[in-house]
Design a protein around this motif. Structure first.
Motif, PDB file in Angstrom:
ATOM      1  N   UNK A  94      -0.157  -3.114   3.547  1.00 38.52           N
ATOM      2  CA  UNK A  94      -1.260  -2.038   4.900  1.00 38.52           C
ATOM      3  C   UNK A  94      -0.381  -1.516   5.586  1.00 38.52           C
ATOM      4  N   UNK A  95       0.964  -1.026   5.019  1.00 39.19           N
ATOM      5  CA  UNK A  95       1.424  -0.277   5.769  1.00 39.19           C
ATOM      6  C   UNK A  95       1.165   0.872   6.145  1.00 39.19           C
ATOM      7  N   UNK A  96       1.817   2.275   6.930  1.00 45.21           N
ATOM      8  CA  UNK A  96       1.238   3.270   7.324  1.00 45.21           C
ATOM      9  C   UNK A  96       1.283   3.937   6.102  1.00 45.21           C
ATOM     10  N   UNK A  97       2.721   3.849   5.388  1.00 46.22           N
ATOM     11  CA  UNK A  97       2.432   5.038   3.989  1.00 46.22           C
ATOM     12  C   UNK A  97       1.662   4.440   3.148  1.00 46.22           C
ATOM     13  N   UNK A  99      -1.321   3.731   3.520  1.00 45.00           N
ATOM     14  CA  UNK A  99      -2.538   3.537   4.040  1.00 45.00           C
ATOM     15  C   UNK A  99      -2.866   5.757   4.964  1.00 45.00           C
ATOM     16  N   UNK A 100      -2.330   5.951   4.428  1.00 43.05           N
ATOM     17  CA  UNK A 100      -2.372   7.656   4.556  1.00 43.05           C
ATOM     18  C   UNK A 100      -2.496   8.297   3.000  1.00 43.05           C
ATOM     19  N   UNK A 101      -2.412   7.414   2.448  1.00 53.83           N
ATOM     20  CA  UNK A 101      -2.980   7.535   0.772  1.00 53.83           C
ATOM     21  C   UNK A 101      -4.089   6.677   0.429  1.00 53.83           C
ATOM     22  N   UNK A 138       7.088   3.670  -0.457  1.00 48.98           N
ATOM     23  CA  UNK A 138       6.250   4.146   0.706  1.00 48.98           C
ATOM     24  C   UNK A 138       6.100   5.669  -0.464  1.00 48.98           C
ATOM     25  N   UNK A 139       6.686   6.189  -1.612  1.00 50.74           N
ATOM     26  CA  UNK A 139       6.512   7.278  -2.481  1.00 50.74           C
ATOM     27  C   UNK A 139       5.811   7.300  -2.936  1.00 50.74           C
ATOM     28  N   UNK A 140       5.469   6.556  -3.564  1.00 50.47           N
ATOM     29  CA  UNK A 140       4.375   6.032  -4.588  1.00 50.47           C
ATOM     30  C   UNK A 140       2.855   5.095  -4.322  1.00 50.47           C
ATOM     31  N   UNK A 153       0.554   3.603  -6.896  1.00 46.57           N
ATOM     32  CA  UNK A 153      -0.532   4.475  -7.207  1.00 46.57           C
ATOM     33  C   UNK A 153      -2.397   4.384  -7.198  1.00 46.57           C
TER      34      UNK A 153
END
Lengths: 173, 519
Positions: A94-97, A99-101, A138-140, A153
């Motif tokens: 559920x974290x921000x990173x 959520x951004x995607x 967080x980068x995928x 992803x």
């Protein structure tokens, strides 16, 4: 309901032989280490998927901590479950990173498709859905962990195939 | 000659399919009887290219990006024929600008070596720092670390040498080294990558710390969300013990040090050092008041060095190459390099280790290539869930602890989460409060109750209920949380909330710069 709870309380851990074996082994392995409670609880949850309520008494007596203290630790940490989970566990970030995607779309779709909320299992007891706060992917993003294995992803369009895949594996074993 | 093929075992790569690719490679290699060796390396940190398969050639390691199981046969064919025009070929990996333009001190080996091969580690300068430390006394090790200017990379940026010196000067029957591997901040994964890709560097760093302060026992407090890091680190610990780098006689020095891996249990607050110590002692992770400092009375009441994974992993380079080799990087009082993590809605997400002083613009556009969605960047959150949201007007900020602090932001653990223009900042502010409510340990009232009240008040703003008055309430509440909480969770959750309101008032139904005007 109340009577059922009472009846349940009377079932000692000794009644479930498998639980007894697991809890005894965990205590045997860790009771002499300093700060042993988390390692003991992990050992039990790794084997059973949760911490049975009647194990709390047994653990407390063996490591000289009160039932309240052990219960306090179990309930403090999000990782420890007090109910048996489904055969498959989906942990969704559920974290921000994430959520951004679009993690929220994935979460909505999971809840709708499974017909459950977080910390619940499907009525057939097959799939449990849990929130998690960062898996380090967080980068995928968005990321999930399915039965301990990462999926990166993620897209809401792939939720159906994920659930079908999990349901299909039920009949293999 | 055996051709080496590298396929990452990093968990992000696994999440993108690297295990299936590795299995497929092994199958094809077996059926074609090809003379290949499959090495499961760590990740280079070029996460957007994962699974990044590398093939050893005379010119260097050639990369194939985003490999799927469908590519394996054609890739194998091109290996056999020697043709290099496979559509996934990205050329020599070390020539990729993203990697070439970095200054990798801490992450020099990540993705290059087999993480659990001590031979690989030794070949790439491994244990040189430890060898140097074994010929020094504790005081001079601490002095070297102090001179290097290294500051805690977990977020607080406290000078490492000063912390170590405090522990060194305590006399006690037992001292501890505790590695904080409870990397819970969203947008950060450098600890995970270190433990999965180069675990020996952490073991070496902890051992040097132990020699410096006279500790004989170390703990790694590792997140339960990182099962793959646990697996790799456990393998590496066993190898290190078997080879005499840990145990009763570290490298024949007659000094004793061993490391125990302890699994955390999913509480964000346990990344805070005192609640982590409580957790290691088998208790609820309630924050302890300071003083006493953990350096004086830490784990089980003994003097304890508590450092983050990246801090400890920076130590071997400093001891091997000297304090000034490290200090030469960076700017102002932020010396050395920082492994920065580009995350969220970013085209080229991954790990960028750069000297301090690099600007956000360089990171977001030159390295990151803008958003993954192709829409303009609206804001970035730096330093995890407690970090401020930074608007585009501040993207010329240089990465430096003091510069950030002056701008009301923080670098934290170096994670940068990117959002495009579709983000609603009121819902991000609400999420910050919700996260605090879920993760609060409950000790301080402003954090325990304030977070829930904050969530409710932001809900009112979102629904258009007297936004201006409720925004004033939020500001008041944040002030109470900031000053009335023992630790950074309650004390810093106001940063994302207030920065979102300040820079994006339109999302809160507020007039720009008119927060104080009554509705």
């Amino acid at each position: 309901m109340f009577l059922r709870c009472l009846a349940h309380r009377e079932v000692s851990i000794l009644a479930d032989t498998h639980h007894k074996v697991v809890v005894d082994a965990a205590l045997e392995k860790h009771e002499s280490t300093k700060g042993s409670l988390l390692p003991i609880l992990h050992e039990i949850q790794d084997a059973l998927g949760y911490i049975p309520s009647d194990a709390i008494d047994v653990i407390g007596k063996r490591i000289n901590r009160s039932r309240a203290e052990v219960h306090g630790v179990v309930s403090f940490y999000h990782h420890f479950r007090t109910h048996k989970p489904g055969r498959h566990i989906i942990q969704v970030c559920r974290s921000e990173a994430c959520q951004a995607l679009g993690a929220n779309d994935v979460i909505d779709k999971l809840k709708r498709t499974l017909g459950i909320e977080f910390h619940e299992s499907t009525s057939d007891g097959q799939i449990t859905l849990e929130p998690i706060y960062c898996l380090g992917h967080c980068a995928c993003a968005p990321a999930l962990m399915v039965n301990g294995e990462p999926r990166a992803k993620m897209k809401s369009e792939r939720v159906d195939s994920l659930i079908n895949e999990l349901r299909a594996t039920n009949y293999d074993d | 000659m055996t051709t080496k093929i590298f396929i990452p075992r990093d968990s992000s790569a696994i999440g993108l399919g690297s295990n299936a690719v590795a299995e497929s490679f092994a199958r094809v290699a077996h059926s074609t009887k090809a003379d290949v060796e499959i090495v499961r390396n760590g990740s280079r940190g070029l996460i957007w290219m994962e699974p990044l398969v590398e093939v050893e050639t005379n010119a260097g390691r050639e990369g194939y990006s985003n490999v799927t199981t469908d590519d394996v046969e054609s890739l194998f064919k091109s290996l056999v024929t020697g043709e290099r025009d496979h559509e996934k070929n990205v050329g020599l990996v070390e020539d990729i600008p993203y990697l070439k333009n970095q200054e990798r001190l801490c992450f020099a080996r990540n993705g290059v070596t087999d993480p659990t091969s001590i031979e690989d580690y030794l070949e790439k300068d491994g244990f040189k720092g430890l060898k140097a430390a074994l010929n020094m006394d504790g005081k001079s090790i601490v002095e070297t670390v102090t001179q290097s200017g290294l500051r805690g990379r977990g977020g607080a940026a406290f000078p490492t040498g000063i912390k170590w010196n405090t522990v060194l000067n305590c006399s006690a029957s037992q001292k501890y080294i505790v590695c904080n591997a409870d990397e819970g901040d969203s947008g950060t994964f450098s600890d995970r990558m270190t433990m999965e890709g180069d675990p020996f560097v952490l073991i070496e760093g902890m051992t040097i710390a132990a020699l410096a302060v006279g500790a004989t026992k170390g703990f790694v407090y590792l997140r339960s969300e990182y099962p793959h890091a646990e697996e790799v680190l456990n393998e590496a610990l066993q190898v290190a013990r078997a080879k005499g780098y840990l145990g009763d006689n570290v490298c024949g020095s007659k000094q004793s040090f061993d490391i125990e891996l302890r699994r955390a249990a999913g509480a964000y607050i346990c990344g805070e050092e005192t609640s982590m110590l409580e957790s290691l002692e088998g208790k609820r992770g309630l924050v302890r008041p300071k003083p006493p400092l953990p350096a004086i009375s830490g784990l089980f009441g003994q003097p304890t060095v508590v450092n983050n994974v990246v801090t400890l992993s920076s130590i071997p380079f400093i001891l091997a190459n000297g304090a000034s080799a490290y200090k030469d990087y960076g700017m102002g009082r932020s010396m050395g390099t920082l492994p920065i993590q580009l995350a969220g809605n970013i085209k080229r997400g991954g790990l960028v280790e750069k000297a301090f002083g690099v600007t956000l613009n360089e990171l977001l556009y030159d390295f990151g290539g803008g958003t993954a969605s192709g829409k303009p960047i609206r804001t970035v959150q730096i330093g995890g869930p407690l970090g401020a949201y930074i608007p585009e007007s501040q993207f010329d900020l240089k990465l430096d602890y003091e510069t950030f602090s002056a701008a009301g932001a923080m670098i934290g653990h170096g994670g940068i989460v990117v959002f495009d223009q579709t983000v609603n900042m009121a819902s991000m502010a609400r999420f910050a409060m919700e996260f605090c409510a879920i993760e609060s340990c409950g000790k301080c009232t402003p954090c325990r109750i304030g977070s829930t009240r904050g969530m409710e008040t932001i809900d009112k703003i979102i629904s258009g209920e007297n936004p201006s008055m409720n925004a004033d309430l939020i500001e008041d509440l944040c002030d109470t949380m900031l000053h009335g909480s023992l630790c950074a969770l309650g004390g810093m959750i106001p940063f994302p909330v207030l920065s979102a309101m300040k820079h994006f008032p339109e999302d809160f139904c507020l007039e720009p710069h008119a927060n104080k005007v009554a509705a």
